[in-house]
Design a protein around this motif. Structure first.
Motif, PDB file in Angstrom:
ATOM      1  N   THR A  35       0.899  -1.449  -0.069  1.00 22.19           N
ATOM      2  CA  THR A  35       0.042  -0.195   0.081  1.00 22.19           C
ATOM      3  C   THR A  35       0.816   1.199   0.097  1.00 22.19           C
ATOM      4  OG1 THR A  35      -1.828  -1.341   1.106  1.00 22.19           O
ATOM      5  CG2 THR A  35      -1.860   1.316   1.222  1.00 22.19           C
ATOM      6  N   THR A  72      -3.407   0.269  -3.223  1.00 21.21           N
ATOM      7  CA  THR A  72      -2.872  -1.174  -2.818  1.00 21.21           C
ATOM      8  C   THR A  72      -2.674  -1.734  -4.164  1.00 21.21           C
ATOM      9  OG1 THR A  72      -3.909  -1.284  -0.617  1.00 21.21           O
ATOM     10  CG2 THR A  72      -3.135  -3.245  -1.739  1.00 21.21           C
ATOM     11  N   ARG A 117       4.559   6.845   2.208  1.00 17.87           N
ATOM     12  CA  ARG A 117       4.569   5.694   3.032  1.00 17.87           C
ATOM     13  C   ARG A 117       4.250   4.328   2.109  1.00 17.87           C
ATOM     14  NH1 ARG A 117       2.825   6.997   8.396  1.00 17.87           N
ATOM     15  NH2 ARG A 117       4.615   8.067   8.259  1.00 17.87           N
ATOM     16  N   SER A 176       3.789   0.320   2.834  1.00 18.66           N
ATOM     17  CA  SER A 176       3.411  -0.628   3.974  1.00 18.66           C
ATOM     18  C   SER A 176       3.136  -1.847   3.319  1.00 18.66           C
ATOM     19  CB  SER A 176       2.159  -0.208   4.534  1.00 18.66           C
ATOM     20  OG  SER A 176       2.362   1.135   4.988  1.00 18.66           O
ATOM     21  N   THR A 177       3.970  -2.840   3.857  1.00 17.83           N
ATOM     22  CA  THR A 177       3.759  -4.266   3.604  1.00 17.83           C
ATOM     23  C   THR A 177       3.359  -5.243   4.831  1.00 17.83           C
ATOM     24  OG1 THR A 177       5.906  -4.936   3.849  1.00 17.83           O
ATOM     25  CG2 THR A 177       5.400  -4.004   1.689  1.00 17.83           C
ATOM     26  N   ARG A 178       2.990  -6.286   4.801  1.00 17.22           N
ATOM     27  CA  ARG A 178       2.829  -7.284   5.841  1.00 17.22           C
ATOM     28  C   ARG A 178       4.419  -7.220   6.741  1.00 17.22           C
ATOM     29  NH1 ARG A 178      -0.479 -12.410   3.602  1.00 17.22           N
ATOM     30  NH2 ARG A 178      -2.430 -11.195   3.033  1.00 17.22           N
ATOM     31  N   GLY A 198       6.243  -4.819   7.296  1.00 14.53           N
ATOM     32  CA  GLY A 198       6.654  -3.691   7.890  1.00 14.53           C
ATOM     33  C   GLY A 198       6.320  -2.291   6.861  1.00 14.53           C
ATOM     34  N   ALA A 199       6.799  -1.197   7.306  1.00 13.26           N
ATOM     35  CA  ALA A 199       6.529  -0.075   6.501  1.00 13.26           C
ATOM     36  C   ALA A 199       7.784   0.895   6.308  1.00 13.26           C
ATOM     37  CB  ALA A 199       5.431   0.854   7.104  1.00 13.26           C
ATOM     38  N   ASP A 242       9.177   4.990   4.795  1.00 12.32           N
ATOM     39  CA  ASP A 242       8.760   6.099   4.133  1.00 12.32           C
ATOM     40  C   ASP A 242       9.720   6.408   3.016  1.00 12.32           C
ATOM     41  OD1 ASP A 242       6.588   6.672   5.664  1.00 12.32           O
ATOM     42  OD2 ASP A 242       7.259   8.247   6.971  1.00 12.32           O
ATOM     43  N   VAL A 300      11.735  -2.052   4.161  1.00 15.33           N
ATOM     44  CA  VAL A 300      10.466  -1.881   5.069  1.00 15.33           C
ATOM     45  C   VAL A 300      11.102  -2.382   6.470  1.00 15.33           C
ATOM     46  CG1 VAL A 300       8.756  -1.800   3.550  1.00 15.33           C
ATOM     47  CG2 VAL A 300       9.518  -3.833   4.426  1.00 15.33           C
ATOM     48  N   ARG A 336       7.089   1.945  13.621  1.00 13.57           N
ATOM     49  CA  ARG A 336       6.893   3.326  13.086  1.00 13.57           C
ATOM     50  C   ARG A 336       7.941   3.636  12.169  1.00 13.57           C
ATOM     51  NH1 ARG A 336       4.461   8.064  14.532  1.00 13.57           N
ATOM     52  NH2 ARG A 336       5.422  10.120  13.817  1.00 13.57           N
ATOM     53  N   PRO A 337       7.486   3.798  10.578  1.00 11.49           N
ATOM     54  CA  PRO A 337       8.610   4.387   9.737  1.00 11.49           C
ATOM     55  C   PRO A 337       9.535   5.271  10.274  1.00 11.49           C
ATOM     56  CG  PRO A 337       6.354   4.087   8.791  1.00 11.49           C
ATOM     57  CD  PRO A 337       6.070   4.097  10.196  1.00 11.49           C
TER      58      PRO A 337
END
Length: 447
Positions: free
Chosen positions: A45, A392, A411, A413-415, A417-418, A420, A433, A437-438
């Motif tokens: 995403t 997504t 940002r 985001s994946t399963r 982690g995330a 920026d 990722v 928190r990123p």
């Protein structure tokens, strides 16, 4: 024969048209997991965090909110914003719906009315409050002749210069890392000839000269924070400002950004005049920040008034007709500014009519706390038309994904982690990722 490499999946905004196409950039990301391996065929995403084109407002009104204050000091209303304390929670919520940058007040006469007792901690708490909400910051101003420290009048000029230099180093150094953009000097064109009130800064500028005073501001600020972005800012759009800019640059002063004010109390400039001003000042090859923008939602100030401060009326209401005009003009103005490639930031001067400068109906929120049509129009423009909503998709087998969207921070985001990432700085970037928190936006060039 080797088959050509397939194009990476693409997340993109709609084509904004030729005027704004330069604001859309493309970066191909390689999304890597916590271990550093590309996440192939992974659900991702992408959502926008902030634009490269800074959209700001003054944060003066929200200082009491950030400090947990329940009573507003009347002495601060003129320059720190005068919105009713009861409305501040709502104003804070409205602020972050539109604006990603806040200007904070460092008017010397309010910040340090008593020598040696600066309001540092209160402004630091305010800066942290905005930072915690993802809002970038600018300090305004380090040198200005208006609302300056009254105790300077009693000092000889050499002492005025000494304490002004000390003030710059102290405040820029104290806020480094929180506030890294400053109006180094404000309205230097009129500074030495300003005659509305006696003050130490006009005297200093008159005796030392404009260019020497500008040099002092920039050199002291640069010494205190070498990474700071420093502006030369003025309301004077005449050739006098051009002459000052040329003289300052010829003298070797390192100016990072030109600040242009546009307080349009006497009427909207219009697209043609605005573009002409931008063209004149862009020829110096410096980024432009529109530092102080105002459009009214009520009666306009008479055209014969030369100093806006001279127009004092008992009641200056917002009107339905004026609000419709303001909503139309704010969109036209911002589109004109965004269309010019030199413009990097636009700051509106006041979120609310409550306690607004000159009592004018210049805010985007009425005095009763309800948003005007201009607020909604600007929000729709910058957070809908100029924004990539959460989108997504999946990476390709090599973990690649292309983002073609408004230049700025995003940002991913994946399963796993995330992280920026900044879109627009490089053509390719590796995004690592991680859980939690990123961190700050990344943009490491791939390969």
């Amino acid at each position: 024969m080797t088959a050509p490499r397939a194009l990476a999946p693409t997340v993109q905004v709609l084509d904004p048209g030729p005027d704004l196409r330069h604001r859309v950039r493309e970066t191909t990301l390689t999304v890597a997991g916590p271990g550093g391996s590309p996440l192939g065929e992974a659900e991702v995403t992408v959502e926008q965090v902030s634009p490269a084109l800074a959209i700001g407002n003054i944060g003066f009104d929200l200082i009491p909110l950030a400090n947990g204050e329940t009573v507003l000091d009347p002495a601060e209303v003129e320059t720190f914003g005068g919105a009713s304390v009861e409305q501040l929670e709502q104003l804070g919520e409205l602020f972050v719906q539109v604006f990603d940058t806040a200007t904070l007040p460092f008017y010397w006469g309010r910040f340090e009315p008593v020598r040696g007792r600066p309001d540092t901690e209160r402004l630091r708490r305010t800066a942290q409050w905005f930072t915690d909400r993802g809002v970038r910051l600018k300090g305004h101003p380090l040198v200005w002749h208006t609302v300056t420290a009254p105790w300077l009048r009693d000092l000889p000029t050499d002492e005025v210069e000494r304490v002004q230099r000390e003030r710059i180093r102290r405040d820029v150094g104290d806020f480094a890392g929180l506030i890294d953009t400053w109006d180094a000097i404000n309205e230097a064109v009129i500074m030495p000839v300003f005659d509305k009130e006696e003050n130490g800064i006009s005297r200093l500028c008159r005796e030392r000269g404009r260019i020497a005073t500008v040099r002092m501001a920039f050199e002291e600020a640069r010494a205190a924070n070498p990474d700071a972005t420093l502006l030369l800012n003025d309301f004077d759009m005449s050739t006098a400002y051009e002459c000052l800019v040329e003289g300052v640059l010829a003298a070797g002063v390192q100016v990072d950004v030109l600040g242009l004010q546009s307080h349009m109390h006497q009427g909207y400039w219009g697209e043609e005049k605005t573009h002409a001003i931008l063209e004149r000042f862009s020829r110096y090859g410096l980024p432009i920040h529109m530092t102080e923008t105002t459009l009214l939602s009520g009666d306009l100030m008479p055209a014969h008034i030369e100093d806006l401060n001279d127009w004092q009326v008992e009641h200056w209401p917002s009107t339905p007709e004026g609000e419709a005009r303001q909503a139309d003009e704010v969109v036209r103005h911002y589109r004109t500014l965004a269309a010019h490639p030199s413009v990097q930031a636009i700051t509106y001067w006041g979120i609310t009519d409550d306690g607004a400068w000159l009592g004018a109906p210049a805010g985007l929120v009425r005095a009763d706390g309800t948003p005007k049509p201009a607020f909604e129009a600007l929000r729709d423009l910058v957070r809908r038309d100029w924004w990539l909503p959460p989108t997504t998709t999946r990476t390709d087998a090599d973990g690649r994904l292309t983002v073609r969207a408004w230049a700025g921070d995003y940002r991913v985001s994946t399963r796993e982690g995330a992280a920026d990432v900044r879109v627009g700085d490089t053509a390719h970037a590796v995004v690592g990722v991680r859980a939690g928190r990123p961190g700050p936006p990344t943009g490491r060039v791939a390969g």
